[in-house]
Design an enzyme around this catalytic site. Sequence first.
Site, PDB file in Angstrom:
ATOM      1  N   ALA A   8       0.672  -1.283   0.007  1.00  0.00           N
ATOM      2  CA  ALA A   8      -0.054  -0.087  -0.041  1.00  0.00           C
ATOM      3  C   ALA A   8       0.876   1.292   0.142  1.00  0.00           C
ATOM      4  O   ALA A   8       0.404   2.266   0.290  1.00  0.00           O
ATOM      5  CB  ALA A   8      -0.909   0.055   1.118  1.00  0.00           C
ATOM      6  N   ASP A  32      -1.179  -4.588   3.142  1.00  0.00           N
ATOM      7  CA  ASP A  32       0.076  -4.220   3.522  1.00  0.00           C
ATOM      8  C   ASP A  32       0.517  -5.117   4.704  1.00  0.00           C
ATOM      9  O   ASP A  32      -0.396  -5.238   5.451  1.00  0.00           O
ATOM     10  CB  ASP A  32       0.225  -2.733   3.833  1.00  0.00           C
ATOM     11  CG  ASP A  32       1.550  -2.224   3.473  1.00  0.00           C
ATOM     12  OD1 ASP A  32       1.993  -1.893   2.181  1.00  0.00           O
ATOM     13  OD2 ASP A  32       2.373  -2.218   4.540  1.00  0.00           O
ATOM     14  N   ARG A  82      13.696   1.860  -4.521  1.00  0.00           N
ATOM     15  CA  ARG A  82      14.862   2.413  -4.890  1.00  0.00           C
ATOM     16  C   ARG A  82      15.186   3.612  -4.250  1.00  0.00           C
ATOM     17  O   ARG A  82      14.283   4.563  -3.892  1.00  0.00           O
ATOM     18  CB  ARG A  82      15.325   2.468  -6.271  1.00  0.00           C
ATOM     19  CG  ARG A  82      15.557   1.217  -6.892  1.00  0.00           C
ATOM     20  CD  ARG A  82      16.373   1.602  -8.388  1.00  0.00           C
ATOM     21  NE  ARG A  82      15.738   2.544  -9.409  1.00  0.00           N
ATOM     22  CZ  ARG A  82      16.187   2.817 -10.485  1.00  0.00           C
ATOM     23  NH1 ARG A  82      17.613   2.744 -10.810  1.00  0.00           N
ATOM     24  NH2 ARG A  82      15.645   3.437 -11.388  1.00  0.00           N
ATOM     25  N   ARG A  88      18.115  -1.141  -9.399  1.00  0.00           N
ATOM     26  CA  ARG A  88      17.008  -1.899  -9.437  1.00  0.00           C
ATOM     27  C   ARG A  88      17.634  -3.491  -8.703  1.00  0.00           C
ATOM     28  O   ARG A  88      16.850  -4.090  -8.139  1.00  0.00           O
ATOM     29  CB  ARG A  88      16.236  -2.058 -10.533  1.00  0.00           C
ATOM     30  CG  ARG A  88      15.404  -0.901 -10.904  1.00  0.00           C
ATOM     31  CD  ARG A  88      14.539  -0.999 -12.029  1.00  0.00           C
ATOM     32  NE  ARG A  88      13.758   0.200 -12.621  1.00  0.00           N
ATOM     33  CZ  ARG A  88      14.179   1.090 -13.359  1.00  0.00           C
ATOM     34  NH1 ARG A  88      15.540   0.887 -13.880  1.00  0.00           N
ATOM     35  NH2 ARG A  88      13.438   2.103 -13.766  1.00  0.00           N
ATOM     36  N   ASN A  95      13.933  -8.119  -1.811  1.00  0.00           N
ATOM     37  CA  ASN A  95      12.739  -8.302  -2.586  1.00  0.00           C
ATOM     38  C   ASN A  95      12.461  -9.805  -2.864  1.00  0.00           C
ATOM     39  O   ASN A  95      11.129  -9.992  -3.146  1.00  0.00           O
ATOM     40  CB  ASN A  95      12.628  -7.555  -3.622  1.00  0.00           C
ATOM     41  CG  ASN A  95      12.579  -6.074  -3.244  1.00  0.00           C
ATOM     42  OD1 ASN A  95      12.263  -5.779  -1.888  1.00  0.00           O
ATOM     43  ND2 ASN A  95      12.297  -5.150  -3.815  1.00  0.00           N
ATOM     44  N   SER A 119       7.462  -5.275  -8.295  1.00  0.00           N
ATOM     45  CA  SER A 119       8.595  -5.329  -7.517  1.00  0.00           C
ATOM     46  C   SER A 119       9.877  -5.624  -8.277  1.00  0.00           C
ATOM     47  O   SER A 119      10.220  -6.265  -9.272  1.00  0.00           O
ATOM     48  CB  SER A 119       8.821  -6.420  -6.392  1.00  0.00           C
ATOM     49  OG  SER A 119       7.282  -6.271  -5.786  1.00  0.00           O
ATOM     50  N   ASP A 148       8.125   2.206 -19.196  1.00  0.00           N
ATOM     51  CA  ASP A 148       9.498   2.592 -19.803  1.00  0.00           C
ATOM     52  C   ASP A 148       8.729   3.255 -21.214  1.00  0.00           C
ATOM     53  O   ASP A 148       9.420   4.237 -21.649  1.00  0.00           O
ATOM     54  CB  ASP A 148      10.277   1.503 -20.131  1.00  0.00           C
ATOM     55  CG  ASP A 148      10.832   0.831 -18.753  1.00  0.00           C
ATOM     56  OD1 ASP A 148      11.052   1.558 -17.661  1.00  0.00           O
ATOM     57  OD2 ASP A 148      11.288  -0.470 -18.761  1.00  0.00           O
ATOM     58  N   ARG A 151       7.326   6.479 -20.597  1.00  0.00           N
ATOM     59  CA  ARG A 151       8.396   7.564 -20.550  1.00  0.00           C
ATOM     60  C   ARG A 151       9.479   7.719 -21.834  1.00  0.00           C
ATOM     61  O   ARG A 151       9.468   9.015 -22.066  1.00  0.00           O
ATOM     62  CB  ARG A 151       9.512   7.172 -19.587  1.00  0.00           C
ATOM     63  CG  ARG A 151       9.027   7.189 -18.131  1.00  0.00           C
ATOM     64  CD  ARG A 151       9.950   6.314 -17.098  1.00  0.00           C
ATOM     65  NE  ARG A 151       9.582   6.295 -15.522  1.00  0.00           N
ATOM     66  CZ  ARG A 151       9.743   5.793 -14.604  1.00  0.00           C
ATOM     67  NH1 ARG A 151      10.694   4.691 -14.699  1.00  0.00           N
ATOM     68  NH2 ARG A 151       9.347   5.939 -13.402  1.00  0.00           N
ATOM     69  N   HIS A 175      14.075  -4.288 -17.820  1.00  0.00           N
ATOM     70  CA  HIS A 175      13.863  -3.119 -17.152  1.00  0.00           C
ATOM     71  C   HIS A 175      14.643  -2.616 -16.050  1.00  0.00           C
ATOM     72  O   HIS A 175      14.609  -2.774 -15.004  1.00  0.00           O
ATOM     73  CB  HIS A 175      12.437  -3.459 -16.216  1.00  0.00           C
ATOM     74  CG  HIS A 175      11.887  -2.281 -15.390  1.00  0.00           C
ATOM     75  ND1 HIS A 175      11.550  -1.111 -16.212  1.00  0.00           N
ATOM     76  CD2 HIS A 175      11.483  -2.114 -14.087  1.00  0.00           C
ATOM     77  CE1 HIS A 175      10.955  -0.046 -15.302  1.00  0.00           C
ATOM     78  NE2 HIS A 175      10.868  -0.792 -14.115  1.00  0.00           N
TER      79      HIS A 175
END
Length: 308
Positions: A8, A32, A82, A88, A95, A119, A148, A151, A175
């Site tokens: 969340a 969460d 990050r 990443r 993770n 994630s 991506d 962007r 990614h």
Amino acid sequence: MKVTVVGAGAVGASCAEYIAIKNFASEVVLLDIKEGYAEGKAMDLMQTASLNGFDTKITGVTNDYSQTANSDIAVITSGIPRKPGMTREELIGINAGIVKSVSASLIEHSPNVTMIVVSNPMDTMTYLVHKTTNLPKNKIIGMGGALDSARFKYRLAEALEAPISDVDGMVIGGHSDVGMVPLTSHATRNSIRVSEFLSEDRLQQVAEDTKVGGAILTKLLGTSAWYAPGAAVSGLVQAIACDQKKIFPCSTLLEGEYDLNDICIGVPVILGKDGIEKIVDIPLSDAEKAKMQESAEGVSKTNGLLEL
């Protein structure tokens, strides 16, 4: 249509907000581990319902996966974000454990769920879900390429001094800041190749600016971005929920496509009610093929850090 969003934080809450505003889901469950956090976010979002004109029910829960039962689609955003200067890939240790646990808990209560992994490092986390669950490959989707590409289109419109609705473009590959492959040769402005408007040097600058788009925002914000990631996820969720048959670049398990095997990496796919309904094979230039291969090698190296 029931959608669960795990995590969340900024991305998860943004994702839940965009899904609700689009008004195609009957319920969004926001989960969460932090006590009361998802409940608070859900209440805040529900208090915008009359203002934003949606009827989607948003429910917040603290670590109770029974409340996610019979979800059609689940989004995993949980994990540490990050921070400035981080790649990443540096997030993998923490993770990986989170994503493995979350995916197992989701499937326990929703065995037919379609899972969207957000994630980071996203391609490797998507690969982890493939290796540690029994979900069919079409139901495991990594979200990176949609963000991506958004962007990329932003940078293209900026360079062209054109409205963004006039611009189309796609990013494939991993990614990551070095792994993305913006397809400048396929980018168009209202069906006209952008190379008709921009020099090769300017196009290369657009591609480089796209690749570091996330890192620039992390430096400016002090943490990962959330508006565009949340919107990108909601686009994938809607395409599946509404059986739109839309093409998005997504991280998917390749078994010979693009001359790659046993790897999750971004390629164009058709999304519909069955998740990834088709991997779309598009022609790449020799330079793009070389970049794609290099990107795959980087993803495979990160996959090697997993304890499977």
